[in-house]
Design a protein around this motif. Structure first.
Motif, PDB file in Angstrom:
ATOM      1  N   GLU A  49       1.784   9.508   8.156  1.00 17.28           N
ATOM      2  CA  GLU A  49       0.584  10.331   7.988  1.00 17.28           C
ATOM      3  C   GLU A  49       0.938  11.800   7.782  1.00 17.28           C
ATOM      4  O   GLU A  49       0.311  12.505   6.986  1.00 17.28           O
ATOM      5  N   GLU A  50       1.956  12.244   8.488  1.00 20.69           N
ATOM      6  CA  GLU A  50       2.418  13.636   8.344  1.00 20.69           C
ATOM      7  C   GLU A  50       2.938  13.896   6.933  1.00 20.69           C
ATOM      8  O   GLU A  50       2.610  14.909   6.307  1.00 20.69           O
ATOM      9  N   MET A  51       3.742  12.973   6.408  1.00 21.59           N
ATOM     10  CA  MET A  51       4.318  13.161   5.080  1.00 21.59           C
ATOM     11  C   MET A  51       3.271  13.038   3.973  1.00 21.59           C
ATOM     12  O   MET A  51       3.304  13.773   2.991  1.00 21.59           O
ATOM     13  N   LEU A  52       2.313  12.117   4.137  1.00 24.01           N
ATOM     14  CA  LEU A  52       1.259  11.988   3.135  1.00 24.01           C
ATOM     15  C   LEU A  52       0.361  13.221   3.126  1.00 24.01           C
ATOM     16  O   LEU A  52      -0.118  13.637   2.062  1.00 24.01           O
ATOM     17  N   ALA A  53       0.150  13.814   4.283  1.00 22.25           N
ATOM     18  CA  ALA A  53      -0.613  15.058   4.330  1.00 22.25           C
ATOM     19  C   ALA A  53       0.156  16.169   3.626  1.00 22.25           C
ATOM     20  O   ALA A  53      -0.429  16.985   2.898  1.00 22.25           O
ATOM     21  N   PHE A  54       1.464  16.178   3.803  1.00 23.61           N
ATOM     22  CA  PHE A  54       2.292  17.217   3.185  1.00 23.61           C
ATOM     23  C   PHE A  54       2.227  17.150   1.660  1.00 23.61           C
ATOM     24  O   PHE A  54       2.204  18.172   0.984  1.00 23.61           O
ATOM     25  N   VAL A  55       2.189  15.925   1.112  1.00 28.02           N
ATOM     26  CA  VAL A  55       2.150  15.770  -0.346  1.00 28.02           C
ATOM     27  C   VAL A  55       0.713  15.642  -0.874  1.00 28.02           C
ATOM     28  O   VAL A  55       0.491  15.297  -2.026  1.00 28.02           O
ATOM     29  N   ASN A  56      -0.250  15.913  -0.002  1.00 31.53           N
ATOM     30  CA  ASN A  56      -1.673  15.917  -0.377  1.00 31.53           C
ATOM     31  C   ASN A  56      -2.179  14.555  -0.860  1.00 31.53           C
ATOM     32  O   ASN A  56      -2.909  14.455  -1.847  1.00 31.53           O
ATOM     33  N   LEU A  57      -1.782  13.502  -0.139  1.00 31.25           N
ATOM     34  CA  LEU A  57      -2.231  12.150  -0.503  1.00 31.25           C
ATOM     35  C   LEU A  57      -2.810  11.388   0.690  1.00 31.25           C
ATOM     36  O   LEU A  57      -2.806  10.156   0.697  1.00 31.25           O
ATOM     37  N   SER A  58      -3.310  12.102   1.679  1.00 29.41           N
ATOM     38  CA  SER A  58      -3.860  11.431   2.859  1.00 29.41           C
ATOM     39  C   SER A  58      -4.979  10.463   2.495  1.00 29.41           C
ATOM     40  O   SER A  58      -5.133   9.395   3.114  1.00 29.41           O
ATOM     41  N   ASP A  59      -5.744  10.795   1.472  1.00 24.45           N
ATOM     42  CA  ASP A  59      -6.881   9.963   1.083  1.00 24.45           C
ATOM     43  C   ASP A  59      -6.472   8.713   0.295  1.00 24.45           C
ATOM     44  O   ASP A  59      -7.307   7.854   0.001  1.00 24.45           O
ATOM     45  N   THR A  83       0.836  -1.200   0.000  1.00 22.72           N
ATOM     46  CA  THR A  83       0.000   0.000   0.000  1.00 22.72           C
ATOM     47  C   THR A  83       0.868   1.247   0.000  1.00 22.72           C
ATOM     48  O   THR A  83       2.083   1.186   0.247  1.00 22.72           O
ATOM     49  N   VAL A  84       0.224   2.375  -0.252  1.00 26.10           N
ATOM     50  CA  VAL A  84       0.910   3.661  -0.167  1.00 26.10           C
ATOM     51  C   VAL A  84       1.535   3.827   1.216  1.00 26.10           C
ATOM     52  O   VAL A  84       2.688   4.252   1.342  1.00 26.10           O
ATOM     53  N   TYR A  85       0.771   3.471   2.255  1.00 22.63           N
ATOM     54  CA  TYR A  85       1.286   3.580   3.624  1.00 22.63           C
ATOM     55  C   TYR A  85       2.592   2.809   3.779  1.00 22.63           C
ATOM     56  O   TYR A  85       3.589   3.334   4.276  1.00 22.63           O
ATOM     57  N   LYS A  86       2.593   1.555   3.337  1.00 16.75           N
ATOM     58  CA  LYS A  86       3.776   0.723   3.547  1.00 16.75           C
ATOM     59  C   LYS A  86       4.945   1.191   2.685  1.00 16.75           C
ATOM     60  O   LYS A  86       6.109   1.109   3.111  1.00 16.75           O
ATOM     61  N   GLN A 125       4.655   9.728  -7.957  1.00 16.14           N
ATOM     62  CA  GLN A 125       5.856  10.499  -7.633  1.00 16.14           C
ATOM     63  C   GLN A 125       5.708  11.215  -6.297  1.00 16.14           C
ATOM     64  O   GLN A 125       6.684  11.383  -5.558  1.00 16.14           O
ATOM     65  N   ARG A 126       4.494  11.613  -5.943  1.00 13.62           N
ATOM     66  CA  ARG A 126       4.262  12.211  -4.629  1.00 13.62           C
ATOM     67  C   ARG A 126       4.495  11.188  -3.511  1.00 13.62           C
ATOM     68  O   ARG A 126       5.029  11.526  -2.455  1.00 13.62           O
ATOM     69  N   VAL A 127       4.091   9.941  -3.761  1.00 15.55           N
ATOM     70  CA  VAL A 127       4.380   8.876  -2.796  1.00 15.55           C
ATOM     71  C   VAL A 127       5.891   8.722  -2.642  1.00 15.55           C
ATOM     72  O   VAL A 127       6.412   8.601  -1.527  1.00 15.55           O
ATOM     73  N   ALA A 128       6.609   8.729  -3.770  1.00 17.03           N
ATOM     74  CA  ALA A 128       8.066   8.587  -3.733  1.00 17.03           C
ATOM     75  C   ALA A 128       8.717   9.742  -2.974  1.00 17.03           C
ATOM     76  O   ALA A 128       9.697   9.552  -2.239  1.00 17.03           O
ATOM     77  N   ILE A 129       8.175  10.942  -3.139  1.00 15.09           N
ATOM     78  CA  ILE A 129       8.708  12.103  -2.420  1.00 15.09           C
ATOM     79  C   ILE A 129       8.443  11.966  -0.925  1.00 15.09           C
ATOM     80  O   ILE A 129       9.321  12.224  -0.086  1.00 15.09           O
ATOM     81  N   ALA A 130       7.221  11.524  -0.568  1.00 15.97           N
ATOM     82  CA  ALA A 130       6.898  11.303   0.844  1.00 15.97           C
ATOM     83  C   ALA A 130       7.833  10.262   1.457  1.00 15.97           C
ATOM     84  O   ALA A 130       8.306  10.423   2.590  1.00 15.97           O
TER      85      ALA A 130
END
Length: 340
Positions: free
Chosen positions: A122-132, A98-101, A147-152
């Motif tokens: 959760e903090e990093m996913l919020a920063f890259v606007n992918l919390s959902d 998953t994105v989380y893992k 790519q946002r996941v990769a940045i997080a």
């Protein structure tokens, strides 16, 4: 922050000796967004892989935070590499996770506490606007979201340096722009030094403050972005700049300009920064100095959210013409110029 000191890298392939980097020396300062640009085979990716020790130098030194990387023992080097994040052109995500893992993986491998991992992810996913998207899989995401996941994932270990190897090359223009905006926010929010490898001058134009131009393993030009865009010194730099900005008239237009046989004129190419564009340059030249001046070409563009102008002027060599007065005027106005 990052220093390349007379770096050489040679690859040996069967009987072939490939000299990928040749005596490369330059410094990436703390908090820079530093771009390295060049055509395929210029040595860009080899250069960035030296910083996180995916490759080792053949000669010279790569120094990070004042310490040469080749002086560290393996355990010490692992600690240093935790402070260097990296994102790639093709994301390098685990499709079965998953994105989380995916974002949590560096912390899981480091043996971090589960609660701390959850909070940081959760903090990093919020920063890259992918919390959902936290419970989704990479195959369910767009290229920009991947790519946002990769940045997080790269940010989750609190790195001091972020390496980007062609990080936007697989993305469409609109998505590229959003990823570059995100990288700029990373730099501003966390103070992370970013080293970007690219073959796209638009990337340099949008977010980099300094740039090195590479060709066949060598750095052929280096400087702040405005200087390189205003007055590129090498044909490689000129070619790259011309891909994003019309800095000069076309060949056909130049032919029209130069059809006169008398050559009784002189042409100048000017680079005007934002505050200079509003100055009454033409009025002063014509009225104060009574010079006969024509505008041959003008082009405006944006470099890091600042408007700049490329201007070609032709001065007629009549009774009022004085080359020294013209050039002194440009110098007094601190206008970048060259005779063309």
């Amino acid at each position: 922050m990052i220093e390349f000191e007379h770096v050489n890298k040679v690859f040996h392939k069967k009987k072939e000796r490939i000299h990928a980097l040749k005596n490369v020396s330059f410094t990436v300062n703390k908090h820079d967004i530093f771009g390295v640009i060049g055509y395929s085979g210029a040595g860009k990716s080899t250069l960035v892989r030296l910083v996180n020790q995916l490759e080792r130098v053949s000669e010279g030194k790569v120094v990070v935070d004042g310490h040469a990387l080749d002086t560290y023992k393996e355990k010490e080097l692992r600690a240093v590499k935790k402070e260097i994040g990296m994102i790639f052109q093709h994301f390098n995500l685990l499709n079965s996770s998953t994105v989380y893992k995916n974002v949590a993986m560096p912390l899981i491998l480091s043996g971090e506490n589960k609660n701390d991992i959850k909070k940081k992810v959760e903090e990093m996913l919020a920063f890259v606007n992918l919390s959902d998207k936290i419970h989704q899989y990479p195959d369910e995401l767009s290229g920009g979201q991947k790519q946002r996941v990769a940045i997080a994932r790269a940010l989750v270990t609190n790195p001091k340096i972020l390496l980007c190897d062609e990080a936007t090359s697989a993305l469409d223009p609109a998505t590229t722009s959003s990823i570059l905006d995100l990288l700029k926010r990373v730099n501003q929010t966390f103070g992370i030094t970013i080293l970007i490898i690219t073959h796209e001058m638009g990337v340099i134009q949008k977010i980099c403050n300094r740039v090195a131009v590479m060709e066949q393993g060598e750095v052929v030009e280096i400087g702040n972005v405005k200087n390189v865009f205003s007055h590129p010194q090498t044909s490689t730099a000129k070619n790259f700049v011309s891909t994003v900005i019309n800095t000069e008239p076309s060949k056909s237009l130049k032919a029209v300009f130069n059809h006169r046989p008398d050559q009784n004129y002189i042409d100048y190419k000017l680079f005007l920064e934002t505050e200079q564009i509003e100055q009454p340059i033409l009025n002063e030249l014509t009225q104060k100095y009574q010079l006969n001046v024509n505008v041959l070409f003008s082009s405006m563009s944006t470099i890091q959210e600042e408007t700049v102008c490329y201007l070609w002027l032709r001065f007629e060599k009549d009774q009022h013409f004085n080359k020294d007065i013209i050039e002194q005027y440009f110098q007094n106005k601190v206008i970048t110029f060259e005779e063309v």
